[in-house]
Design a protein around this motif. Structure first.
Motif, PDB file in Angstrom:
ATOM      1  N   VAL A  18     -61.434 -18.060   7.274  1.00  0.00           N
ATOM      2  CA  VAL A  18     -62.386 -16.740   6.897  1.00  0.00           C
ATOM      3  C   VAL A  18     -61.943 -16.159   5.683  1.00  0.00           C
ATOM      4  N   ILE A  19     -62.925 -16.488   4.552  1.00  0.00           N
ATOM      5  CA  ILE A  19     -62.643 -15.973   3.498  1.00  0.00           C
ATOM      6  C   ILE A  19     -63.545 -14.720   3.227  1.00  0.00           C
ATOM      7  N   LEU A  20     -62.856 -13.502   2.482  1.00  0.00           N
ATOM      8  CA  LEU A  20     -63.632 -12.339   2.434  1.00  0.00           C
ATOM      9  C   LEU A  20     -63.401 -12.072   1.137  1.00  0.00           C
ATOM     10  N   LYS A  21     -64.528 -11.733   0.246  1.00  0.00           N
ATOM     11  CA  LYS A  21     -64.277 -11.498  -1.145  1.00  0.00           C
ATOM     12  C   LYS A  21     -64.939 -10.367  -1.465  1.00  0.00           C
ATOM     13  N   LEU A  22     -63.969  -9.186  -2.103  1.00  0.00           N
ATOM     14  CA  LEU A  22     -64.603  -7.914  -2.474  1.00  0.00           C
ATOM     15  C   LEU A  22     -64.495  -7.866  -4.033  1.00  0.00           C
ATOM     16  N   PRO A  23     -65.610  -7.150  -4.436  1.00  0.00           N
ATOM     17  CA  PRO A  23     -65.658  -6.859  -5.851  1.00  0.00           C
ATOM     18  C   PRO A  23     -64.169  -5.964  -6.302  1.00  0.00           C
ATOM     19  N   ILE A  24     -63.444  -5.880  -7.293  1.00  0.00           N
ATOM     20  CA  ILE A  24     -62.485  -5.271  -7.773  1.00  0.00           C
ATOM     21  C   ILE A  24     -62.583  -4.085  -8.849  1.00  0.00           C
ATOM     22  N   LEU A  25     -62.078  -3.206  -9.024  1.00  0.00           N
ATOM     23  CA  LEU A  25     -62.253  -2.305 -10.194  1.00  0.00           C
ATOM     24  C   LEU A  25     -61.489  -3.189 -11.244  1.00  0.00           C
ATOM     25  N   LYS A  26     -62.190  -2.892 -12.384  1.00  0.00           N
ATOM     26  CA  LYS A  26     -61.522  -3.813 -13.552  1.00  0.00           C
ATOM     27  C   LYS A  26     -60.412  -2.763 -14.320  1.00  0.00           C
TER      28      LYS A  26
ATOM     29  N   THR B 135     -62.458 -11.075 -10.904  1.00  0.00           N
ATOM     30  CA  THR B 135     -63.431  -9.965 -10.550  1.00  0.00           C
ATOM     31  C   THR B 135     -63.596  -9.421  -9.437  1.00  0.00           C
ATOM     32  N   ALA B 136     -62.704 -10.186  -8.564  1.00  0.00           N
ATOM     33  CA  ALA B 136     -62.671 -10.309  -6.763  1.00  0.00           C
ATOM     34  C   ALA B 136     -61.472 -10.160  -6.291  1.00  0.00           C
ATOM     35  N   CYS B 137     -61.426  -9.684  -5.013  1.00  0.00           N
ATOM     36  CA  CYS B 137     -60.144  -9.757  -4.269  1.00  0.00           C
ATOM     37  C   CYS B 137     -60.488 -10.689  -3.188  1.00  0.00           C
ATOM     38  N   SER B 138     -59.708 -11.556  -2.668  1.00  0.00           N
ATOM     39  CA  SER B 138     -59.878 -12.485  -1.526  1.00  0.00           C
ATOM     40  C   SER B 138     -58.929 -12.078  -0.638  1.00  0.00           C
ATOM     41  N   ILE B 139     -59.584 -11.830   0.717  1.00  0.00           N
ATOM     42  CA  ILE B 139     -58.521 -11.979   1.914  1.00  0.00           C
ATOM     43  C   ILE B 139     -58.942 -12.840   2.550  1.00  0.00           C
ATOM     44  N   ILE B 140     -57.752 -13.859   2.653  1.00  0.00           N
ATOM     45  CA  ILE B 140     -58.235 -15.036   3.388  1.00  0.00           C
ATOM     46  C   ILE B 140     -57.440 -15.120   5.058  1.00  0.00           C
ATOM     47  N   VAL B 141     -58.051 -15.450   5.961  1.00  0.00           N
ATOM     48  CA  VAL B 141     -57.492 -15.411   7.128  1.00  0.00           C
ATOM     49  C   VAL B 141     -57.463 -16.934   7.775  1.00  0.00           C
ATOM     50  N   SER B 142     -56.647 -17.505   8.131  1.00  0.00           N
ATOM     51  CA  SER B 142     -56.759 -18.612   8.554  1.00  0.00           C
ATOM     52  C   SER B 142     -55.579 -18.949   9.773  1.00  0.00           C
ATOM     53  N   ASP B 143     -56.115 -19.824  10.729  1.00  0.00           N
ATOM     54  CA  ASP B 143     -55.228 -20.055  11.924  1.00  0.00           C
ATOM     55  C   ASP B 143     -55.278 -21.558  12.162  1.00  0.00           C
ATOM     56  N   ASN B 144     -54.232 -22.016  12.946  1.00  0.00           N
ATOM     57  CA  ASN B 144     -54.519 -23.509  13.351  1.00  0.00           C
ATOM     58  C   ASN B 144     -54.723 -23.622  14.768  1.00  0.00           C
ATOM     59  N   GLY B 145     -55.542 -22.814  15.272  1.00  0.00           N
ATOM     60  CA  GLY B 145     -55.858 -22.645  16.574  1.00  0.00           C
ATOM     61  C   GLY B 145     -56.996 -23.839  17.121  1.00  0.00           C
TER      62      GLY B 145
END
Length: 171
Positions: free
Chosen positions: A161-169, A97-107
């Motif tokens: 940072v995890i961003l979750k957005l609802p998607i179209l079925k 039901t969602a799309c995750s955009i995950i941004v990670s760094d090793n800073g």
């Protein structure tokens, strides 16, 4: 700073009109990554964008300009706070039901005080504090799209940072 405070205030009080359209989030993320790489702002940083074939078909309804701003704010935050360089990975994942955009760094990561500070966004905006305002705006943009945002430390170092957005079925 004035533009950021203005946008934050509009988003806070639902005064920002969303110009919604059907979008492919993987395409938007790749566009943001391309813009950042071409700007050479993060020349000391290694960047990687991970998307799979299944994610390319995922659609959502949203304001492309605001979502581009949210995604770029998160990536640029990693660049800005890791001046000596770090590895930044942006991954787009599909869930039922969602799309995750995950941004990670090793800073250098975020202190617990900074993590706790994001919870007090109202106080930060009303006191005109710009430190962390970019991530406050990201959270507001994602919430305006009926999504969620999570910020935490990335083990063993860095930020996640995890961003979750609802998607179209799909039909």
């Amino acid at each position: 700073l004035i533009n950021n405070l203005n946008l934050a205030s509009k988003l806070e009080y639902d005064m920002q009109q969303l110009e919604e359209e059907t979008l492919y989030p993987a395409e938007v993320v790749r566009g943001v990554m391309t813009d950042i790489i071409n700007s050479k702002v993060g020349e000391r940083h290694s960047t990687e964008c991970i998307t799979g074939n299944e994610v390319d078909k995922v659609k959502l309804v949203g304001d492309e300009n605001l979502l581009r701003r949210a995604f770029s704010n998160v990536i640029l935050n990693s660049i800005q706070h890791n001046a000596d360089g770090c590895d930044i990975t942006v991954e787009v994942k599909s869930e039922p039901t969602a799309c995750s955009i995950i941004v990670s760094d090793n800073g250098i990561g975020l202190s617990q005080e900074m993590l706790d500070g994001f919870a007090s966004q109202h106080e930060r905006i009303s006191n005109n504090q710009s430190n962390g305002l970019g991530l406050v705006i990201v959270k507001q943009i994602i919430q305006a799209h009926h999504g969620s945002m999570e910020i935490k430390s990335n083990s063993p170092s860095g930020c996640l940072v995890i961003l979750k957005l609802p998607i179209l079925k799909s039909r």
